[in-house]
Design a protein around this motif. Structure first.
Motif, PDB file in Angstrom:
ATOM      1  N   THR A 242       0.827  -1.210   0.000  1.00 57.29           N
ATOM      2  CA  THR A 242       0.000   0.000   0.000  1.00 57.29           C
ATOM      3  C   THR A 242       0.859   1.256   0.000  1.00 57.29           C
ATOM      4  N   GLY A 243       2.150   1.110   0.319  1.00 60.23           N
ATOM      5  CA  GLY A 243       3.047   2.256   0.352  1.00 60.23           C
ATOM      6  C   GLY A 243       3.195   2.861   1.738  1.00 60.23           C
ATOM      7  N   TRP A 244       2.438   2.376   2.697  1.00 56.76           N
ATOM      8  CA  TRP A 244       2.488   2.963   4.036  1.00 56.76           C
ATOM      9  C   TRP A 244       3.678   2.473   4.847  1.00 56.76           C
ATOM     10  N   TRP A 245       4.083   1.238   4.687  1.00 53.72           N
ATOM     11  CA  TRP A 245       5.218   0.712   5.435  1.00 53.72           C
ATOM     12  C   TRP A 245       6.408   0.631   4.495  1.00 53.72           C
ATOM     13  N   ASN A 246       7.459   1.391   4.796  1.00 54.98           N
ATOM     14  CA  ASN A 246       8.644   1.392   3.948  1.00 54.98           C
ATOM     15  C   ASN A 246       9.871   1.343   4.853  1.00 54.98           C
ATOM     16  N   PRO A 247      10.467   0.159   5.003  1.00 52.05           N
ATOM     17  CA  PRO A 247      11.630   0.043   5.890  1.00 52.05           C
ATOM     18  C   PRO A 247      12.870   0.752   5.346  1.00 52.05           C
ATOM     19  N   ASN A 248      12.812   1.245   4.123  1.00 50.00           N
ATOM     20  CA  ASN A 248      13.934   2.013   3.582  1.00 50.00           C
ATOM     21  C   ASN A 248      13.871   3.476   4.026  1.00 50.00           C
ATOM     22  N   LYS A 249      12.707   3.912   4.502  1.00 55.69           N
ATOM     23  CA  LYS A 249      12.554   5.301   4.944  1.00 55.69           C
ATOM     24  C   LYS A 249      12.519   5.428   6.463  1.00 55.69           C
ATOM     25  N   ILE A 250      11.998   4.414   7.135  1.00 51.03           N
ATOM     26  CA  ILE A 250      11.958   4.397   8.596  1.00 51.03           C
ATOM     27  C   ILE A 250      12.564   3.070   9.039  1.00 51.03           C
ATOM     28  N   GLU A 251      13.447   3.148  10.024  1.00 48.75           N
ATOM     29  CA  GLU A 251      14.076   1.915  10.507  1.00 48.75           C
ATOM     30  C   GLU A 251      13.171   1.259  11.535  1.00 48.75           C
ATOM     31  N   TYR A 252      12.866  -0.005  11.285  1.00 49.27           N
ATOM     32  CA  TYR A 252      12.031  -0.791  12.178  1.00 49.27           C
ATOM     33  C   TYR A 252      12.859  -1.942  12.741  1.00 49.27           C
ATOM     34  N   ALA A 253      12.318  -2.619  13.757  1.00 48.67           N
ATOM     35  CA  ALA A 253      12.970  -3.793  14.342  1.00 48.67           C
ATOM     36  C   ALA A 253      13.078  -4.890  13.283  1.00 48.67           C
ATOM     37  N   ASP A 254      14.046  -5.784  13.461  1.00 43.90           N
ATOM     38  CA  ASP A 254      14.214  -6.901  12.524  1.00 43.90           C
ATOM     39  C   ASP A 254      13.119  -7.952  12.685  1.00 43.90           C
ATOM     40  N   ASP A 255      12.567  -8.073  13.887  1.00 43.44           N
ATOM     41  CA  ASP A 255      11.506  -9.047  14.158  1.00 43.44           C
ATOM     42  C   ASP A 255      10.188  -8.520  13.568  1.00 43.44           C
ATOM     43  N   PRO A 256       9.504  -9.300  12.715  1.00 46.59           N
ATOM     44  CA  PRO A 256       8.289  -8.793  12.077  1.00 46.59           C
ATOM     45  C   PRO A 256       7.170  -8.451  13.064  1.00 46.59           C
ATOM     46  N   VAL A 257       7.056  -9.199  14.160  1.00 46.32           N
ATOM     47  CA  VAL A 257       6.008  -8.902  15.152  1.00 46.32           C
ATOM     48  C   VAL A 257       6.276  -7.539  15.789  1.00 46.32           C
ATOM     49  N   THR A 258       7.520  -7.286  16.190  1.00 49.97           N
ATOM     50  CA  THR A 258       7.889  -6.009  16.798  1.00 49.97           C
ATOM     51  C   THR A 258       7.782  -4.868  15.789  1.00 49.97           C
ATOM     52  N   ALA A 259       8.223  -5.110  14.558  1.00 50.96           N
ATOM     53  CA  ALA A 259       8.137  -4.081  13.523  1.00 50.96           C
ATOM     54  C   ALA A 259       6.677  -3.697  13.258  1.00 50.96           C
ATOM     55  N   LEU A 260       5.795  -4.680  13.242  1.00 57.39           N
ATOM     56  CA  LEU A 260       4.376  -4.403  13.027  1.00 57.39           C
ATOM     57  C   LEU A 260       3.807  -3.587  14.182  1.00 57.39           C
ATOM     58  N   GLN A 261       4.220  -3.909  15.416  1.00 58.48           N
ATOM     59  CA  GLN A 261       3.773  -3.144  16.577  1.00 58.48           C
ATOM     60  C   GLN A 261       4.291  -1.706  16.527  1.00 58.48           C
ATOM     61  N   GLN A 262       5.550  -1.535  16.126  1.00 58.96           N
ATOM     62  CA  GLN A 262       6.111  -0.185  15.998  1.00 58.96           C
ATOM     63  C   GLN A 262       5.323   0.608  14.970  1.00 58.96           C
ATOM     64  N   PHE A 263       5.099   0.002  13.812  1.00 62.04           N
ATOM     65  CA  PHE A 263       4.368   0.701  12.750  1.00 62.04           C
ATOM     66  C   PHE A 263       2.990   1.110  13.243  1.00 62.04           C
TER      67      PHE A 263
END
Length: 147
Positions: free
Chosen positions: A93-114
């Motif tokens: 959808t374009g809303w989640w872009n790990p190249n623009k915002i650094e997220y956790a490596d774990d997908p569960v944690t990254a989803l919670q951060q987002f």
């Protein structure tokens, strides 16, 4: 072109059949009466219909937080595979872009951060920070509150 090829083939078959049947079946040398057969095939009909893609099924806002207009709903999960699929959907959808915002490596944690940052208005539609998000990052980097 297919119709023309079919007609040529039909005419050739009919001519060959007429040549073979040129003598009577009685065995005498009299030619059989001429039979004229016309074969016409209808032109193939091709119908092209544009079917609109149905809108995605509405999913409830699982976080219990009302999402702003145009913001995607986020389905939180504790399953790493399901979280990775949700992140892939949000990336499409374009809303989640790990190249623009650094997220956790774990997908569960990254989803919670987002989800958390989206609810606070920190994530922009292109997947980067909003001005409020940039201010929160600067404040956190300067010893302020965690994001």
């Amino acid at each position: 072109m297919t119709q023309r090829r079919f007609r040529r083939t039909a005419v050739a078959v009919l001519m060959a059949a007429a040549g073979v049947a040129g003598l009577s079946a009685c065995g005498d040398d009299k030619p059989a009466p001429a039979v004229t057969t016309t074969v016409t095939a209808p032109a193939p009909t091709v119908t092209v219909t544009a079917t609109p893609t149905p809108p995605p099924a509405a999913s409830p806002a699982p976080t219990g937080q009302a999402q702003g207009a145009g913001k995607p709903d986020v389905i939180l999960t504790g399953d790493p595979e399901a979280a990775a699929k949700e992140l892939d959907r949000l990336k499409a959808t374009g809303w989640w872009n790990p190249n623009k915002i650094e997220y956790a490596d774990d997908p569960v944690t990254a989803l919670q951060q987002f989800d958390k940052w989206l609810a606070k208005g920190y994530v922009a539609a292109g997947g980067g920070w909003t001005p409020a998000g940039e201010a929160a990052v600067e404040a956190a980097n300067d010893g302020g509150p965690e994001m």
